[in-house]
Design a protein around this motif. Structure first.
Motif, PDB file in Angstrom:
ATOM      1  N   CYS A  99      -2.366  -4.651  -2.757  1.00 34.03           N
ATOM      2  CA  CYS A  99      -1.784  -3.443  -2.177  1.00 34.03           C
ATOM      3  C   CYS A  99      -1.966  -3.467  -0.660  1.00 34.03           C
ATOM      4  O   CYS A  99      -3.080  -3.665  -0.165  1.00 34.03           O
ATOM      5  CB  CYS A  99      -2.462  -2.211  -2.781  1.00 34.03           C
ATOM      6  SG  CYS A  99      -1.908  -0.669  -2.037  1.00 34.03           S
ATOM      7  N   VAL A 113      -1.727  -0.993   1.238  1.00 31.63           N
ATOM      8  CA  VAL A 113      -2.329   0.266   1.696  1.00 31.63           C
ATOM      9  C   VAL A 113      -3.851   0.219   1.564  1.00 31.63           C
ATOM     10  O   VAL A 113      -4.578   0.501   2.511  1.00 31.63           O
ATOM     11  CB  VAL A 113      -1.754   1.471   0.900  1.00 31.63           C
ATOM     12  CG1 VAL A 113      -2.388   2.779   1.371  1.00 31.63           C
ATOM     13  CG2 VAL A 113      -0.240   1.536   1.052  1.00 31.63           C
ATOM     14  N   CYS A 114      -4.350  -0.171   0.363  1.00 30.23           N
ATOM     15  CA  CYS A 114      -5.796  -0.100   0.137  1.00 30.23           C
ATOM     16  C   CYS A 114      -6.450  -1.439  -0.189  1.00 30.23           C
ATOM     17  O   CYS A 114      -7.675  -1.525  -0.272  1.00 30.23           O
ATOM     18  CB  CYS A 114      -6.106   0.918  -0.961  1.00 30.23           C
ATOM     19  SG  CYS A 114      -5.771   0.298  -2.625  1.00 30.23           S
ATOM     20  N   CYS A 154       0.040   0.064  -7.303  1.00 28.21           N
ATOM     21  CA  CYS A 154      -1.392  -0.083  -7.076  1.00 28.21           C
ATOM     22  C   CYS A 154      -2.139   0.835  -8.042  1.00 28.21           C
ATOM     23  O   CYS A 154      -1.919   2.048  -8.025  1.00 28.21           O
ATOM     24  CB  CYS A 154      -1.730   0.287  -5.640  1.00 28.21           C
ATOM     25  SG  CYS A 154      -3.509   0.268  -5.347  1.00 28.21           S
ATOM     26  N   CYS A 210      -4.675   3.368  -5.510  1.00 30.44           N
ATOM     27  CA  CYS A 210      -4.150   4.453  -4.660  1.00 30.44           C
ATOM     28  C   CYS A 210      -2.758   4.912  -5.083  1.00 30.44           C
ATOM     29  O   CYS A 210      -2.195   5.801  -4.480  1.00 30.44           O
ATOM     30  CB  CYS A 210      -4.158   4.032  -3.196  1.00 30.44           C
ATOM     31  SG  CYS A 210      -2.821   2.920  -2.738  1.00 30.44           S
TER      32      CYS A 210
HETATM   33 ZN   LIG Z   1      -3.510   0.740  -3.135  1.00 31.32          ZN
END
Ligand SMILES: [Zn+2]
Length: 314
Positions: free
Chosen positions: A150, A152-153, A168, A171
């Protein structure tokens, strides 16, 4: 679907992508188990190809019965839904890169070989319609290979929607396959067109200029910027010609003609190592195989070739 024919290799994909089916897990599972469904194995981003049966008949993509996939790659290889063909069969692509020596696996031995897509396109050995669906498959598998986590995280993401999404579990972010737009443009001025060359290209090769579109930029702006940065050419108008899906790894080449204000130019010496204005007669002779040998142009499978051809025919 009644679309106008596109002159570029890797375009004109004949499959019904049936995107509404991708979220239907039961339907996808049913198709993956159906005896009539087919898959093409990919090994290190190369499709499985069957040799020509008779001389000059050409090669073919190695579409295999779905039942063979488990035997070949175990219970859970990365498998992407490509679409439905004209005979109503569901088609998939499966990444078997985890195998050590797939060509000698009992399921494939003696049947064919894994071959690089660009070489197949250049040699014209595979029907263009098949090349287009292989471009789709290659870009999709490549995207999954590059996007396992991911953005983002940082957690490991999971494939969803038959390959057209990654989610994901941590998140809940959703990630979608990307296509990177590239402008490729032939600048023209009266009866001349501008071709440049890069140092790393084979001797004598000249081509249209190209570059990635940047965030927040229109096609027209990218064309004008690239021509100005690389060749000092000032553009007065831009017209669209055609697009070419380019599965390296997943670009869309947007082919344009750009009218230059004057014939002034200045090679930047960084992106381009040379270039000049060529007359219509010069490029026409070269494409007809009657050039003087001082330069040459990309082959027909390249969109740059189609841009030059369109300029000559205008
Ligand atoms: Zn994530």
């Amino acid at each position: 679907m009644g679309l106008p024919q596109n002159p570029n290799i890797f375009a004109n994909n004949p499959l019904d992508r049936a995107s509404y089916r991708r979220t239907d897990k039961a339907w996808i599972a049913e198709q993956m188990a159906a005896p009539a469904s087919l898959f093409v194995p990919f090994f290190r981003l190369q499709p499985f190809v069957l040799p020509e049966e008779k001389p000059s008949q050409g090669k073919d993509i190695g579409w295999l019965r779905m039942g063979l996939l488990n035997e070949l790659a175990g219970p859970d290889p990365l498998t992407v839904f490509l679409g439905i063909n004209r005979r109503g069969k569901a088609l998939f692509a499966a990444d078997v890169s985890g195998l050590k020596d797939p060509e000698n696996h009992p399921a494939l031995k003696g049947l064919g070989a894994f071959e690089e897509l660009r070489g197949l396109a250049m040699a014209g050995e595979i029907p263009p319609a098949e090349l287009a669906s292989m471009a789709q498959a290659k870009s999709m598998i490549d995207w999954h290979n590059r996007h396992g986590f991911c953005s983002v995280c940082g957690m490991r993401s999971e494939m969803a929607d038959a390959g057209y999404k990654r989610t994901c579990p941590s998140c809940k972010a959703e990630h979608f396959p990307r296509t990177d737009p590239v402008v490729i443009m032939l600048a023209t001025h009266g009866d001349t067109c501008f071709l440049g060359r890069q140092k790393i290209w084979p001797k004598g090769m000249h081509s249209a200029l190209a570059g990635f579109i940047e965030p927040g930029e229109s096609i027209e702006e990218a064309v004008a910027r690239e021509l100005h940065e690389e060749a000092g050419i000032t553009v007065s108008s831009v017209t669209y010609h055609s697009t070419q899906p380019w599965p390296y790894p997943s670009s869309l080449m947007i082919g344009c003609h750009a009218q230059a204000e004057t014939d002034a130019f200045k090679i930047d010496g960084v992106e381009l190592s040379g270039g000049r204005w060529f007359t219509r007669e010069e490029v026409a002779a070269q494409l007809a195989g009657k050039g003087d040998g001082s330069f040459w142009l990309p082959p027909p499978f390249a969109i740059a070739h189609q841009l030059v051809k369109a300029f000559i025919e205008k």
